[in-house]
Design a protein around this motif. Structure first.
Motif, PDB file in Angstrom:
ATOM      1  N   GLN A 121       0.885  -1.394   0.365  1.00  0.00           N
ATOM      2  CA  GLN A 121      -0.055   0.025  -0.147  1.00  0.00           C
ATOM      3  C   GLN A 121       0.903   0.964  -0.250  1.00  0.00           C
ATOM      4  O   GLN A 121       0.887   2.100  -0.808  1.00  0.00           O
ATOM      5  N   LYS A 122       1.393   1.347   0.827  1.00  0.00           N
ATOM      6  CA  LYS A 122       3.006   2.750   0.698  1.00  0.00           C
ATOM      7  C   LYS A 122       3.725   2.519  -0.527  1.00  0.00           C
ATOM      8  O   LYS A 122       3.160   3.771  -1.130  1.00  0.00           O
ATOM      9  N   LYS A 123       4.168   1.853  -0.978  1.00  0.00           N
ATOM     10  CA  LYS A 123       4.329   1.462  -2.622  1.00  0.00           C
ATOM     11  C   LYS A 123       4.216   2.751  -3.461  1.00  0.00           C
ATOM     12  O   LYS A 123       3.651   3.167  -4.330  1.00  0.00           O
ATOM     13  N   LYS A 124       2.166   2.011  -3.285  1.00  0.00           N
ATOM     14  CA  LYS A 124       1.742   1.778  -4.845  1.00  0.00           C
ATOM     15  C   LYS A 124       1.286   3.892  -3.954  1.00  0.00           C
ATOM     16  O   LYS A 124       1.054   5.026  -5.238  1.00  0.00           O
ATOM     17  N   ARG A 125       1.016   3.853  -2.812  1.00  0.00           N
ATOM     18  CA  ARG A 125       0.774   5.926  -2.722  1.00  0.00           C
ATOM     19  C   ARG A 125       1.939   6.511  -3.147  1.00  0.00           C
ATOM     20  O   ARG A 125       1.561   7.947  -3.671  1.00  0.00           O
ATOM     21  N   HIS A 126       3.012   5.824  -2.918  1.00  0.00           N
ATOM     22  CA  HIS A 126       4.344   6.656  -3.357  1.00  0.00           C
ATOM     23  C   HIS A 126       4.535   6.428  -4.266  1.00  0.00           C
ATOM     24  O   HIS A 126       5.889   7.636  -4.712  1.00  0.00           O
ATOM     25  N   ARG A 127       3.771   5.729  -5.305  1.00  0.00           N
ATOM     26  CA  ARG A 127       4.771   6.148  -6.819  1.00  0.00           C
ATOM     27  C   ARG A 127       3.882   6.969  -7.346  1.00  0.00           C
ATOM     28  O   ARG A 127       2.530   7.543  -7.612  1.00  0.00           O
ATOM     29  N   PRO A 128       4.945   8.444  -7.651  1.00  0.00           N
ATOM     30  CA  PRO A 128       4.322   8.891  -9.081  1.00  0.00           C
ATOM     31  C   PRO A 128       3.701   9.069  -9.664  1.00  0.00           C
ATOM     32  O   PRO A 128       3.320   7.783 -10.980  1.00  0.00           O
ATOM     33  N   ARG A 129       2.686  10.045  -9.486  1.00  0.00           N
ATOM     34  CA  ARG A 129       1.063   9.423 -10.814  1.00  0.00           C
ATOM     35  C   ARG A 129       1.384   9.743 -12.608  1.00  0.00           C
ATOM     36  O   ARG A 129       2.727  10.719 -12.591  1.00  0.00           O
ATOM     37  N   GLN A 130       1.312   9.373 -13.075  1.00  0.00           N
ATOM     38  CA  GLN A 130       1.277   9.354 -14.620  1.00  0.00           C
ATOM     39  C   GLN A 130       1.157  10.515 -15.311  1.00  0.00           C
ATOM     40  O   GLN A 130      -0.065  10.722 -14.981  1.00  0.00           O
ATOM     41  N   ARG A 131       1.906  11.446 -16.075  1.00  0.00           N
ATOM     42  CA  ARG A 131       1.624  12.897 -16.780  1.00  0.00           C
ATOM     43  C   ARG A 131       0.768  12.210 -17.428  1.00  0.00           C
ATOM     44  O   ARG A 131       0.615  11.393 -18.511  1.00  0.00           O
ATOM     45  N   THR A 132      -0.189  13.541 -18.488  1.00  0.00           N
ATOM     46  CA  THR A 132      -1.050  13.072 -19.132  1.00  0.00           C
ATOM     47  C   THR A 132       0.224  14.058 -20.287  1.00  0.00           C
ATOM     48  O   THR A 132       0.606  14.369 -19.957  1.00  0.00           O
ATOM     49  N   ARG A 133      -0.972  13.062 -21.373  1.00  0.00           N
ATOM     50  CA  ARG A 133       0.194  13.355 -22.661  1.00  0.00           C
ATOM     51  C   ARG A 133      -0.454  15.043 -22.682  1.00  0.00           C
ATOM     52  O   ARG A 133       1.205  16.021 -23.219  1.00  0.00           O
ATOM     53  N   GLU A 134      -1.498  15.309 -22.186  1.00  0.00           N
ATOM     54  CA  GLU A 134      -1.259  17.195 -22.429  1.00  0.00           C
ATOM     55  C   GLU A 134      -0.077  17.601 -22.092  1.00  0.00           C
ATOM     56  O   GLU A 134       0.757  18.413 -21.826  1.00  0.00           O
ATOM     57  N   GLU A 135       0.026  17.417 -20.328  1.00  0.00           N
ATOM     58  CA  GLU A 135       0.750  17.990 -19.727  1.00  0.00           C
ATOM     59  C   GLU A 135       2.792  17.127 -19.966  1.00  0.00           C
ATOM     60  O   GLU A 135       3.462  18.440 -19.821  1.00  0.00           O
ATOM     61  N   LEU A 136       3.083  16.546 -20.574  1.00  0.00           N
ATOM     62  CA  LEU A 136       4.526  16.273 -21.413  1.00  0.00           C
ATOM     63  C   LEU A 136       4.017  16.715 -22.524  1.00  0.00           C
ATOM     64  O   LEU A 136       4.908  17.608 -22.625  1.00  0.00           O
ATOM     65  N   GLU A 137       2.910  17.530 -23.376  1.00  0.00           N
ATOM     66  CA  GLU A 137       3.086  18.232 -24.291  1.00  0.00           C
ATOM     67  C   GLU A 137       4.101  19.388 -23.884  1.00  0.00           C
ATOM     68  O   GLU A 137       4.927  20.637 -24.396  1.00  0.00           O
ATOM     69  N   ILE A 138       3.404  19.986 -22.634  1.00  0.00           N
ATOM     70  CA  ILE A 138       3.718  21.266 -22.378  1.00  0.00           C
ATOM     71  C   ILE A 138       5.026  21.236 -21.532  1.00  0.00           C
ATOM     72  O   ILE A 138       5.486  21.791 -21.424  1.00  0.00           O
ATOM     73  N   ILE A 139       5.325  20.183 -21.232  1.00  0.00           N
ATOM     74  CA  ILE A 139       7.007  20.012 -20.852  1.00  0.00           C
ATOM     75  C   ILE A 139       7.902  20.610 -21.595  1.00  0.00           C
ATOM     76  O   ILE A 139       8.818  21.354 -22.086  1.00  0.00           O
ATOM     77  N   GLU A 140       7.173  19.584 -22.744  1.00  0.00           N
ATOM     78  CA  GLU A 140       7.961  19.220 -23.730  1.00  0.00           C
ATOM     79  C   GLU A 140       8.427  20.567 -24.757  1.00  0.00           C
ATOM     80  O   GLU A 140       9.226  21.607 -25.397  1.00  0.00           O
ATOM     81  N   GLU A 141       6.877  21.902 -24.694  1.00  0.00           N
ATOM     82  CA  GLU A 141       7.006  22.959 -25.577  1.00  0.00           C
ATOM     83  C   GLU A 141       7.911  23.881 -24.731  1.00  0.00           C
ATOM     84  O   GLU A 141       8.493  24.739 -25.103  1.00  0.00           O
ATOM     85  N   THR A 142       8.181  23.597 -23.825  1.00  0.00           N
ATOM     86  CA  THR A 142       8.418  24.793 -22.527  1.00  0.00           C
ATOM     87  C   THR A 142       9.825  24.003 -22.641  1.00  0.00           C
ATOM     88  O   THR A 142      10.866  25.413 -23.219  1.00  0.00           O
ATOM     89  N   LYS A 143      10.653  23.135 -22.575  1.00  0.00           N
ATOM     90  CA  LYS A 143      11.842  22.401 -23.003  1.00  0.00           C
ATOM     91  C   LYS A 143      12.607  23.274 -24.121  1.00  0.00           C
ATOM     92  O   LYS A 143      13.675  23.557 -23.926  1.00  0.00           O
ATOM     93  N   GLU A 144      11.491  22.952 -25.371  1.00  0.00           N
ATOM     94  CA  GLU A 144      12.141  23.557 -26.826  1.00  0.00           C
ATOM     95  C   GLU A 144      12.299  25.111 -26.810  1.00  0.00           C
ATOM     96  O   GLU A 144      12.558  25.350 -27.175  1.00  0.00           O
ATOM     97  N   LEU A 145      11.708  25.693 -26.330  1.00  0.00           N
ATOM     98  CA  LEU A 145      11.909  27.042 -25.721  1.00  0.00           C
ATOM     99  C   LEU A 145      12.682  27.983 -25.368  1.00  0.00           C
ATOM    100  O   LEU A 145      13.431  29.029 -25.956  1.00  0.00           O
ATOM    101  N   LEU A 146      12.997  27.027 -24.283  1.00  0.00           N
ATOM    102  CA  LEU A 146      13.786  27.184 -23.463  1.00  0.00           C
ATOM    103  C   LEU A 146      15.807  26.603 -24.179  1.00  0.00           C
ATOM    104  O   LEU A 146      16.312  27.856 -24.248  1.00  0.00           O
TER     105      LEU A 146
END
Length: 185
Positions: A121-146
């Motif tokens: 149960q502890k492992k499951k609670r502390h597992r990072p949540r999966q990012r959505t496709r939209e969230e990943l795209e925001i990160i990628e777009e921002t990295k490209e701009l930088l």
């Protein structure tokens, strides 16, 4: 002992179920329910992802192997039965203790399995949540701009977003949006 683990007791006779429940309670365990049929366990377990069932081999409505099939994968069972009945069983998620019961062996097995469930149960609670496709795209777009505007590597861009996020106490996605939007204007 984590109170997050639901422990159920299931025996065909009410006296047996009550006796095992009392033994567990005297040894510091919280018992969610003591039942006499598999259907009662299934009803109580339907909203749970995991739990521990201390039970006999056969009930009025089914045998322990059938009950195991109906339960969510997170459930574990400790089956108490005569040695002859146990020889035919080898099912994942089930442990077996021969009758007549030796209480210290049962307490050790319950503690071991309850601890394993708590850790899962502890492992499951502390597992990072999966990012959505939209969230990943925001990160990628921002990295490209930088990368483009500051002539830095992808790793450096990512570390920049992370550092700004941590320093400001703003989530990573929100910070990426803020950085991205600052380049647009």
């Amino acid at each position: 002992m984590g109170s997050l683990v639901h422990i159920f007791v299931l025996f065909p006779k009410q006296e047996q179920a009550r006796s095992i429940r009392n033994l567990l309670v005297r040894n510091g365990f919280e018992v969610t329910a003591a039942c006499v049929t598999g259907a009662q366990i299934m009803q109580r377990a339907e909203s749970l992802e995991d739990g521990l069932i201390v039970c006999g081999y056969k009930f009025a409505d089914m045998v322990c192997s059938e009950l195991r099939e109906y339960l969510p994968d997170g459930f574990r069972m400790i089956v108490l039965a005569p040695q002859a009945s146990l020889e035919f069983l080898d099912i994942q998620g089930m442990e077996y203790l021969p009758m007549p019961l030796k209480p210290p062996f049962l307490m050790e097995k319950v503690r071991e399995m309850a601890d394993a469930l708590c850790n899962a149960q502890k492992k499951k609670r502390h597992r990072p949540r999966q990012r959505t496709r939209e969230e990943l795209e925001i990160i990628e777009e921002t990295k490209e701009l930088l990368m483009k505007n500051n002539r830095i590597s992808e790793q450096e861009a990512h570390e920049y977003i992370q550092r700004r996020s941590m320093n400001s106490g703003v989530g990573l996605i929100e910070m990426a949006k803020m950085i991205r939007d600052s380049y647009r204007y």
